[in-house]
Structures are given as structure tokens and as C-alpha cells.
Scaffold this motif. Structure first.
Motif, PDB file in Angstrom:
ATOM      1  N   ILE A  29       1.524  15.743  -7.115  1.00 51.14           N
ATOM      2  CA  ILE A  29       0.698  15.617  -5.922  1.00 51.14           C
ATOM      3  C   ILE A  29       1.334  14.651  -4.927  1.00 51.14           C
ATOM      4  CG2 ILE A  29      -1.404  16.095  -7.223  1.00 51.14           C
ATOM      5  CD1 ILE A  29      -2.072  13.085  -7.022  1.00 51.14           C
ATOM      6  N   PHE A  30       0.922  14.793  -3.675  1.00 49.95           N
ATOM      7  CA  PHE A  30       1.323  13.879  -2.602  1.00 49.95           C
ATOM      8  C   PHE A  30       0.080  13.229  -2.024  1.00 49.95           C
ATOM      9  CE2 PHE A  30       1.376  13.220   1.982  1.00 49.95           C
ATOM     10  CZ  PHE A  30       2.408  12.310   2.122  1.00 49.95           C
ATOM     11  N   LEU A  31       0.122  11.907  -1.838  1.00 50.51           N
ATOM     12  CA  LEU A  31      -0.960  11.171  -1.207  1.00 50.51           C
ATOM     13  C   LEU A  31      -0.377  10.214  -0.175  1.00 50.51           C
ATOM     14  CD1 LEU A  31      -3.052  10.099  -4.355  1.00 50.51           C
ATOM     15  CD2 LEU A  31      -3.471  12.089  -2.901  1.00 50.51           C
ATOM     16  N   ARG A  32      -0.961  10.195   1.010  1.00 52.48           N
ATOM     17  CA  ARG A  32      -0.653   9.142   1.976  1.00 52.48           C
ATOM     18  C   ARG A  32      -1.776   8.123   1.894  1.00 52.48           C
ATOM     19  NH1 ARG A  32       1.654   9.598   8.097  1.00 52.48           N
ATOM     20  NH2 ARG A  32       3.546   9.803   6.812  1.00 52.48           N
ATOM     21  N   LEU A  33      -1.432   6.900   1.488  1.00 50.63           N
ATOM     22  CA  LEU A  33      -2.414   5.862   1.216  1.00 50.63           C
ATOM     23  C   LEU A  33      -2.460   4.834   2.338  1.00 50.63           C
ATOM     24  CD1 LEU A  33      -1.576   5.171  -2.545  1.00 50.63           C
ATOM     25  CD2 LEU A  33      -3.232   6.803  -1.614  1.00 50.63           C
ATOM     26  N   LEU A  34      -3.665   4.335   2.588  1.00 47.88           N
ATOM     27  CA  LEU A  34      -3.864   3.255   3.549  1.00 47.88           C
ATOM     28  C   LEU A  34      -4.351   2.023   2.806  1.00 47.88           C
ATOM     29  CD1 LEU A  34      -4.199   2.069   6.438  1.00 47.88           C
ATOM     30  CD2 LEU A  34      -6.524   3.018   6.424  1.00 47.88           C
ATOM     31  N   LYS A  35      -3.611   0.931   2.920  1.00 45.62           N
ATOM     32  CA  LYS A  35      -4.019  -0.357   2.358  1.00 45.62           C
ATOM     33  C   LYS A  35      -4.288  -1.287   3.539  1.00 45.62           C
ATOM     34  CE  LYS A  35      -3.103   1.179  -1.790  1.00 45.62           C
ATOM     35  NZ  LYS A  35      -4.203   1.512  -2.726  1.00 45.62           N
ATOM     36  N   LYS A  36      -5.541  -1.693   3.696  1.00 45.04           N
ATOM     37  CA  LYS A  36      -5.917  -2.453   4.885  1.00 45.04           C
ATOM     38  C   LYS A  36      -6.637  -3.737   4.493  1.00 45.04           C
ATOM     39  CE  LYS A  36      -8.029  -1.800   9.435  1.00 45.04           C
ATOM     40  NZ  LYS A  36      -8.740  -0.826  10.315  1.00 45.04           N
ATOM     41  N   LYS A  37      -6.053  -4.856   4.862  1.00 42.77           N
ATOM     42  CA  LYS A  37      -6.642  -6.177   4.630  1.00 42.77           C
ATOM     43  C   LYS A  37      -5.791  -7.165   5.427  1.00 42.77           C
ATOM     44  CE  LYS A  37      -9.447  -7.067   1.915  1.00 42.77           C
ATOM     45  NZ  LYS A  37     -10.911  -7.244   1.985  1.00 42.77           N
ATOM     46  N   VAL A  60       0.677   1.636   5.385  1.00 40.11           N
ATOM     47  CA  VAL A  60       0.600   3.061   5.069  1.00 40.11           C
ATOM     48  C   VAL A  60       1.758   3.416   4.146  1.00 40.11           C
ATOM     49  CG1 VAL A  60       0.619   5.404   5.992  1.00 40.11           C
ATOM     50  CG2 VAL A  60      -0.548   3.571   7.252  1.00 40.11           C
ATOM     51  N   LEU A  61       1.456   4.164   3.094  1.00 40.03           N
ATOM     52  CA  LEU A  61       2.449   4.497   2.077  1.00 40.03           C
ATOM     53  C   LEU A  61       2.393   5.982   1.757  1.00 40.03           C
ATOM     54  CD1 LEU A  61       1.510   1.553  -0.297  1.00 40.03           C
ATOM     55  CD2 LEU A  61       3.576   1.625   1.099  1.00 40.03           C
ATOM     56  N   ASP A  62       3.535   6.633   1.759  1.00 32.92           N
ATOM     57  CA  ASP A  62       3.638   8.007   1.269  1.00 32.92           C
ATOM     58  C   ASP A  62       4.002   7.949  -0.209  1.00 32.92           C
ATOM     59  OD1 ASP A  62       3.007   9.098   3.666  1.00 32.92           O
ATOM     60  OD2 ASP A  62       5.002   9.867   4.129  1.00 32.92           O
ATOM     61  N   THR A  63       3.158   8.540  -1.045  1.00 40.20           N
ATOM     62  CA  THR A  63       3.346   8.437  -2.490  1.00 40.20           C
ATOM     63  C   THR A  63       3.358   9.813  -3.145  1.00 40.20           C
ATOM     64  OG1 THR A  63       0.960   8.282  -2.995  1.00 40.20           O
ATOM     65  CG2 THR A  63       2.109   6.246  -2.445  1.00 40.20           C
ATOM     66  N   GLU A  64       4.194   9.954  -4.174  1.00 43.46           N
ATOM     67  CA  GLU A  64       4.234  11.160  -4.981  1.00 43.46           C
ATOM     68  C   GLU A  64       3.921  10.780  -6.422  1.00 43.46           C
ATOM     69  OE1 GLU A  64       8.063  12.913  -4.385  1.00 43.46           O
ATOM     70  OE2 GLU A  64       7.795  13.051  -2.202  1.00 43.46           O
ATOM     71  N   HIS A  65       3.165  11.644  -7.082  1.00 41.07           N
ATOM     72  CA  HIS A  65       2.660  11.326  -8.416  1.00 41.07           C
ATOM     73  C   HIS A  65       2.857  12.497  -9.366  1.00 41.07           C
ATOM     74  CE1 HIS A  65       0.056   8.067  -6.544  1.00 41.07           C
ATOM     75  NE2 HIS A  65       0.289   8.863  -5.511  1.00 41.07           N
ATOM     76  N   ALA A  66       3.175  12.176 -10.611  1.00 36.20           N
ATOM     77  CA  ALA A  66       3.165  13.143 -11.707  1.00 36.20           C
ATOM     78  C   ALA A  66       1.934  12.856 -12.551  1.00 36.20           C
ATOM     79  CB  ALA A  66       4.428  13.033 -12.544  1.00 36.20           C
ATOM     80  N   CYS A 106      -6.396  11.191 -18.478  1.00 34.31           N
ATOM     81  CA  CYS A 106      -5.490  11.564 -17.391  1.00 34.31           C
ATOM     82  C   CYS A 106      -4.546  10.399 -17.137  1.00 34.31           C
ATOM     83  CB  CYS A 106      -6.282  11.890 -16.125  1.00 34.31           C
ATOM     84  SG  CYS A 106      -5.266  12.034 -14.642  1.00 34.31           S
ATOM     85  N   TRP A 107      -3.251  10.682 -17.213  1.00 36.76           N
ATOM     86  CA  TRP A 107      -2.249   9.664 -16.917  1.00 36.76           C
ATOM     87  C   TRP A 107      -1.499  10.074 -15.659  1.00 36.76           C
ATOM     88  CZ3 TRP A 107       0.663   7.376 -21.730  1.00 36.76           C
ATOM     89  CH2 TRP A 107      -0.283   6.846 -22.626  1.00 36.76           C
ATOM     90  N   SER A 108      -1.423   9.164 -14.699  1.00 36.45           N
ATOM     91  CA  SER A 108      -0.745   9.424 -13.430  1.00 36.45           C
ATOM     92  C   SER A 108       0.311   8.355 -13.188  1.00 36.45           C
ATOM     93  CB  SER A 108      -1.765   9.430 -12.285  1.00 36.45           C
ATOM     94  OG  SER A 108      -1.120   9.495 -11.028  1.00 36.45           O
ATOM     95  N   HIS A 109       1.539   8.788 -12.886  1.00 33.61           N
ATOM     96  CA  HIS A 109       2.635   7.868 -12.603  1.00 33.61           C
ATOM     97  C   HIS A 109       3.216   8.181 -11.230  1.00 33.61           C
ATOM     98  CE1 HIS A 109       2.479   8.180 -17.053  1.00 33.61           C
ATOM     99  NE2 HIS A 109       2.854   6.914 -17.046  1.00 33.61           N
ATOM    100  N   THR A 110       3.423   7.161 -10.417  1.00 34.83           N
ATOM    101  CA  THR A 110       4.109   7.393  -9.153  1.00 34.83           C
ATOM    102  C   THR A 110       5.577   7.696  -9.426  1.00 34.83           C
ATOM    103  OG1 THR A 110       4.370   4.988  -8.926  1.00 34.83           O
ATOM    104  CG2 THR A 110       2.624   6.027  -7.634  1.00 34.83           C
ATOM    105  N   GLY A 130       7.238  -4.363   0.292  1.00 38.29           N
ATOM    106  CA  GLY A 130       6.931  -4.595  -1.115  1.00 38.29           C
ATOM    107  C   GLY A 130       5.473  -4.775  -1.455  1.00 38.29           C
ATOM    108  N   PHE A 131       4.570  -4.243  -0.619  1.00 35.46           N
ATOM    109  CA  PHE A 131       3.150  -4.382  -0.919  1.00 35.46           C
ATOM    110  C   PHE A 131       2.740  -3.533  -2.119  1.00 35.46           C
ATOM    111  CE2 PHE A 131       3.376  -5.296   3.692  1.00 35.46           C
ATOM    112  CZ  PHE A 131       2.930  -6.611   3.645  1.00 35.46           C
ATOM    113  N   LEU A 132       3.480  -2.447  -2.366  1.00 36.46           N
ATOM    114  CA  LEU A 132       3.223  -1.624  -3.545  1.00 36.46           C
ATOM    115  C   LEU A 132       4.518  -0.909  -3.918  1.00 36.46           C
ATOM    116  CD1 LEU A 132       1.048  -0.573  -5.546  1.00 36.46           C
ATOM    117  CD2 LEU A 132       0.733   1.380  -3.991  1.00 36.46           C
ATOM    118  N   TRP A 133       5.097  -1.304  -5.061  1.00 36.31           N
ATOM    119  CA  TRP A 133       6.328  -0.680  -5.543  1.00 36.31           C
ATOM    120  C   TRP A 133       6.041   0.470  -6.513  1.00 36.31           C
ATOM    121  CZ3 TRP A 133       9.881  -1.874  -2.419  1.00 36.31           C
ATOM    122  CH2 TRP A 133      10.235  -3.185  -2.063  1.00 36.31           C
ATOM    123  N   ARG A 134       5.060   0.285  -7.376  1.00 38.61           N
ATOM    124  CA  ARG A 134       4.708   1.286  -8.385  1.00 38.61           C
ATOM    125  C   ARG A 134       3.192   1.277  -8.588  1.00 38.61           C
ATOM    126  NH1 ARG A 134       9.243   2.233  -7.581  1.00 38.61           N
ATOM    127  NH2 ARG A 134      10.953   2.750  -9.018  1.00 38.61           N
TER     128      ARG A 134
END
Length: 251
Positions: free
Chosen positions: A122-130, A135-141, A154-158, A182-186
Motif C-alpha cells: 500500500i501507499f500512504l501520504r501521511l501528515l504529521k502536524k505539531k 508530509v511523508l510518502d510511505t510504502e508498506h508491506a 496484521c503486521w505492517s512494515h514500511t 528525520g521526523f520518521l525513518w521507519r
């Protein structure tokens, strides 16, 4: 933001520390079968969840785990959804094209890339606001496993996380994976679903990796890497429950 927080690159030592931590955590998860749910291991937790409270806390300790040039955030949350079946919960959670509606504003865009049996990409574009917006484009298995007639995991890994600068603008720029601020690496998510008569308990353990927080930049970085993981987990559990209640309501 770029004038205040210098872009960095995820280094091998930081990633290895996360990989080792995750391997140990997953080995423990595989070995833990009783109780199936984290909430059921404590009478007070179980009672609060059964009454409708959404719980979220560090899996262990009271703060993120420091690793070389990074922080590991290990949170677990639980919620209770009355009057549904586990099959209904799975239909909502697996509706990846619709995650942008179910989990907004945290999820800005969502797309099912591939699906084969119990495996999804799957593909998710995430918004982290604080304080600031990231904004992060993420792909997950993602892999689902049926444990019994009433229990699923359910196990999900970026597989990729890319920081997006000036999202949706004409000058939008998507950085290379493992570069940026580096706000979110994994981000790994581990779900458990259990049907109990006419209700379903859901839990999610989220293990993520971010940069460490230099003291001079703590006012910018700390709100994102320190507070957002808990808020995101609670929002995700609440949104899942809300989506199920809307689905069961008459039009």
C-alpha cells in the motif's frame, strides 16, 4: 523549517539498532499467545477498554529508547468496538483506497498497490502536524494471519519513507528515502483483532524510528517525534471504531 533544522541522512548504525530491536520484539510477539491481547494481561486495562476508553502507552518504560543518533518509539494501544464481527473490522482496515477518508487528516492520500491473498502493498501520504507540518510518502508491506475463527493479526512494515517538501504545490519535491529532517525513518505496526461474542477488541503496537533531538532544536523536533506517535495511535484506533459504527448505521 529547512533554515532551522538541517537535513540529515539515516546512518547504518541507527538503522541496525532499530533492526535489532524489532527482531527481538517480533520474536517475543510470536511467542506470546496467552493472553492474546495486551489489555487482557491487566484487569484494570481490560476493564477500561471494555468501558469504551481508548488506551495508549509506552510498551515498556516511560520514554523513547535512545540509540546512536536516533530514538525508537514503542507504543501500544487498545480499543473496543461493540456490535461488530471481526470480518467487518477487517473489511474496514483492508479498505486501503479509502484510508484517506477513514483516517483523515493523518492520512492525506492512500492507495492499494497490490493484493495477493493475505498480503498487501500500500501507499500512504501521511501528515504529521505539531508546531510544524511534515508530509511523508510511505510504502508498506502488510501481512494478515488468521490465528483462529475469532482471532487475526496484521503486521505492517514500511518499505520506503520519503519526506515531501511543499506538498501539493507546483514546486513540490519528494526527497530520496532516508534523507530529510528525520521526523520518521521507519514505522512498523502490529495489530491484533479478537471477536468476543458480538464485539471486537482491537490493539495496535507501533514501533517507529526517528532522529534524536538536539537540545538547540528541541522546540521544533520534540513535539513531532515525542508527542505525535501517541496521538497518531489514539486517532487511528478511534477512527477505526468510528468507521465501523458509521458502517453499521442505516443511511
Amino acid at each position: 523549517m529547512s533554515q532551522t533544522v538541517e537535513p540529515i541522512r539515516l546512518n547504518a548504525e541507527t538503522l541496525q539498532a532499530f533492526t535489532t530491536y524489532v527482531a527481538d520484539a517480533e520474536a517475543s510477539m510470536r511467542a506470546t499467545t496467552d493472553p492474546f491481547l495486551w489489555a487482557d494481561a491487566d484487569l484494570k486495562r481490560s476493564s477500561e477498554v471494555a468501558k469504551g476508553k481508548v488506551l495508549a502507552q509506552f510498551w515498556s518504560g516511560t520514554k523513547p529508547i535512545h540509540v546512536p543518533q536516533g530514538l525508537i518509539h514503542d507504543w501500544v494501544g487498545a480499543a473496543y468496538i461493540p456490535r461488530v464481527k471481526v470480518s467487518q473490522v477487517l473489511r474496514v482496515v483492508q479498505d486501503y483506497d479509502n484510508h484517506k477518508q477513514i483516517y483523515k487528516p493523518d492520512v492525506m492520500e492512500s492507495k492499494l498497490v497490490t493484493h495477493a491473498g493475505d498480503d498487501f502493498k500500500i501507499f500512504l501520504r501521511l501528515l504529521k502536524k505539531k508546531v510544524i507540518s511534515v508530509v511523508l510518502d510511505t510504502e508498506h508491506a502488510v501481512h494478515y494471519s488468521q490465528i483462529s475463527a475469532t482471532r487475526w493479526t496484521c503486521w505492517s512494515h514500511t518499505t520506503s519513507i520519503s519526506e515531501v517538501q511543499n506538498a501539493d504545490a507546483k514546486d513540490q519535491k519528494i526527497l530520496q528515502p532516508d534523507t530529510g529532517h528525520g521526523f520518521l525513518w521507519r514505522l512498523n505496526s502490529y495489530w491484533r483483532f479478537e471477536e468476543k461474542q458480538e464485539d471486537v477488541s482491537i490493539e495496535c503496537r507501533a514501533i517507529s524510528l526517528s532522529r534524536d533531538v538536539p537540545k538547540a532544536l528541541a522546540w521544533i523536533i520534540d513535539p513531532i517525534v515525542g508527542k505525535v506517535p501517541k496521538e497518531s495511535l489514539i486517532n487511528t484506533l478511534n477512527a477505526t471504531r468510528k468507521a465501523l459504527h458509521l458502517a453499521e448505521s442505516p443511511a
